[in-house]
Write a protein that holds these residues in place. Structure first.
Motif, short mmCIF file in Angstrom:
data_model
loop_
_atom_site.label_atom_id
_atom_site.label_comp_id
_atom_site.label_asym_id
_atom_site.label_seq_id
_atom_site.Cartn_x
_atom_site.Cartn_y
_atom_site.Cartn_z
N LEU A 22 0.83 -1.20 0.00
CA LEU A 22 0.00 0.00 0.00
C LEU A 22 0.87 1.25 0.00
CD1 LEU A 22 -2.98 1.00 0.19
CD2 LEU A 22 -2.67 1.05 2.67
N ALA A 23 1.95 1.23 0.76
CA ALA A 23 2.86 2.38 0.78
C ALA A 23 3.53 2.58 -0.57
CB ALA A 23 3.91 2.19 1.87
N ARG A 24 3.93 1.48 -1.20
CA ARG A 24 4.54 1.58 -2.53
C ARG A 24 3.57 2.20 -3.53
NH1 ARG A 24 3.86 -1.14 -6.91
NH2 ARG A 24 2.60 -2.75 -5.86
N ARG A 25 2.32 1.77 -3.48
CA ARG A 25 1.31 2.32 -4.37
C ARG A 25 1.08 3.81 -4.07
NH1 ARG A 25 -2.44 -1.61 -6.68
NH2 ARG A 25 -1.78 -3.74 -6.19
N ALA A 26 1.13 4.16 -2.77
CA ALA A 26 0.95 5.56 -2.40
C ALA A 26 2.06 6.43 -2.99
CB ALA A 26 0.91 5.70 -0.88
N GLU A 27 3.27 5.96 -2.91
CA GLU A 27 4.37 6.73 -3.49
C GLU A 27 4.20 6.88 -5.00
OE1 GLU A 27 8.69 6.78 -2.13
OE2 GLU A 27 8.75 5.33 -3.79
N GLU A 28 3.82 5.80 -5.66
CA GLU A 28 3.62 5.86 -7.10
C GLU A 28 2.50 6.81 -7.49
OE1 GLU A 28 2.91 1.82 -8.16
OE2 GLU A 28 5.05 1.26 -8.15
N ALA A 29 1.48 6.95 -6.62
CA ALA A 29 0.34 7.82 -6.91
C ALA A 29 0.59 9.28 -6.54
CB ALA A 29 -0.90 7.31 -6.17
N TRP A 31 1.63 10.53 -3.32
CA TRP A 31 1.51 10.93 -1.93
C TRP A 31 2.90 11.23 -1.35
CZ3 TRP A 31 -3.35 11.31 0.36
CH2 TRP A 31 -4.41 10.80 -0.40
N ASP A 32 2.93 11.99 -0.27
CA ASP A 32 4.20 12.47 0.30
C ASP A 32 4.61 11.75 1.58
OD1 ASP A 32 4.50 14.69 -1.61
OD2 ASP A 32 2.74 15.51 -0.59
N ARG A 65 10.96 7.74 -1.61
CA ARG A 65 10.78 9.18 -1.50
C ARG A 65 9.93 9.60 -0.31
NH1 ARG A 65 6.53 11.86 -2.74
NH2 ARG A 65 5.63 10.17 -3.97
N ILE A 66 8.85 8.89 -0.03
CA ILE A 66 7.88 9.39 0.94
C ILE A 66 8.42 9.38 2.37
CG2 ILE A 66 5.86 8.76 -0.44
CD1 ILE A 66 5.58 6.25 1.24
N ARG A 67 7.93 10.33 3.16
CA ARG A 67 8.22 10.37 4.58
C ARG A 67 7.46 9.23 5.28
NH1 ARG A 67 12.04 13.49 7.42
NH2 ARG A 67 12.83 14.96 5.87
N LEU A 68 8.00 8.77 6.41
CA LEU A 68 7.38 7.65 7.12
C LEU A 68 7.71 7.74 8.60
CD1 LEU A 68 9.98 5.49 7.63
CD2 LEU A 68 9.71 5.35 5.14
N GLY A 69 6.86 7.09 9.40
CA GLY A 69 7.13 7.06 10.83
C GLY A 69 5.91 6.63 11.62
N ARG A 288 10.03 17.20 -3.35
CA ARG A 288 11.26 17.60 -2.71
C ARG A 288 11.67 16.54 -1.69
NH1 ARG A 288 9.82 23.06 -0.03
NH2 ARG A 288 8.03 21.79 0.53
N ARG A 289 12.95 16.34 -1.52
CA ARG A 289 13.42 15.31 -0.60
C ARG A 289 14.17 15.89 0.59
NH1 ARG A 289 16.15 10.28 -3.50
NH2 ARG A 289 16.00 9.65 -1.33
#
Length: 293
Positions: A22-29, A31-32, A65-69, A288-289
């Motif tokens: 789900l997180a991988r799909r979120a990054e592809e779509a 999301w940040d 790329r996406i932030r996580l925690g 932005r990263r």
């Protein structure tokens, strides 16, 4: 404004591989960010529970790329040395994408009383504050000698350090309209309020966001960037409505919008639909990263 998701570590979200997908799909779509709850036991019935750090490890490995925690980890429930190792390892694995959400925990009786530990709010709050102070010292890579009312560390140096310097950002959780945690949040990098309506659903409004920011600002002396992270729910099939809702929250001063989900039946499928529809913004700026803001 940045856009993310916040999912439980419970029920349909307890399968680490499924959450990582789900997180991988979120990054592809587009999301940040992607964040997960932190529970060992859940106060409302016996449900499947996954370790949030295992979920976050797979999420970090599945994305770039996406932030996580965790949103949020009960710091008083964790040994500070272990938490320092876990967060540092996760920040390095993700190449500097960790955000640490921290709070008292929910409920205190479940988080602490279950194990025979003190669940009195004042003591838990004291351990939280000392835990964060000690954690940031351990992240520094310098020699640490720490003596608090609840925690101690003697002649210890932690290597390696997190990728992010001087440290990963810390967001403080609170239950609105309780204002006492806002003083704690003002000392760190952001606030993550739980705003719930009378029916138990997410209930953020621009008026509440404005009031909350005003209350935090009263206690802030640092003029640097500060994240206001608002969790709500917008429909996947009504993009104009979703955009209008979030734009109003952004205009009130929020810096992040998180789509929030619960551990109930059918929630994973709803999260998947929401992820696929993309974040509720009218344009998609270049990613932005370098920071969370």
């Amino acid at each position: 404004m940045r856009y993310g998701l916040c999912v439980p570590c419970l029920g349909e979200f307890a399968d680490p591989r499924q959450v990582a997908d789900l997180a991988r799909r979120a990054e592809e779509a587009g999301w940040d960010g992607f964040f997960v709850w932190d529970h060992v036991v859940f106060p409302y019935g016996a449900v499947e529970v996954a370790d949030p750090w295992l979920l976050l490890t797979l999420i970090a490995d599945a994305t770039t790329r996406i932030r996580l925690g965790p949103l949020v980890t009960p710091v008083a429930r964790r040994r500070p040395g272990t938490l320092a190792r876990q967060t540092t390892s996760l920040d390095r694995l993700s190449r500097g994408r960790l955000v640490l959400g921290a709070g008292l925990g929910f409920t205190l009786e479940a988080e602490y009383g279950t194990w025979g530990e003190p669940a009195e709010p004042r003591e838990v709050a004291g351990r939280l504050d000392e835990g964060l102070a000690l954690l940031t010292e351990l992240w520094s890579g310098e020699k640490v000698d720490f003596r608090g009312a609840h925690l101690r560390a003697s002649d210890v140096t932690f290597h390696p350090t997190p990728v992010q310097r001087p440290r990963p950002p810390i967001w403080i959780g609170c239950n609105w309209p309780n204002r006492s945690p806002l003083r704690r949040a003002a000392r760190w990098d952001g606030v993550v309020p739980m705003i719930v309506g009378s029916d138990g659903s997410f209930g953020p409004t621009p008026q509440i966001v404005t009031e909350l920011i005003g209350a935090v600002t009263e206690h802030r002396f640092d003029t640097g960037a500060f994240d206001v992270v608002i969790t709500g729910r917008t429909p996947a099939d009504r993009p104009d409505h979703a955009c209008a809702t979030v734009e109003a929250i952004a205009a009130a001063g929020a810096t992040w919008w998180l789509e929030g989900f619960h551990p109930g039946t059918g929630e994973y499928a709803q999260a998947l639909r929401r992820v696929t529809a993309g974040p509720p913004r009218r344009t998609r700026p270049r990613h932005r990263r370098e920071g969370t803001r």
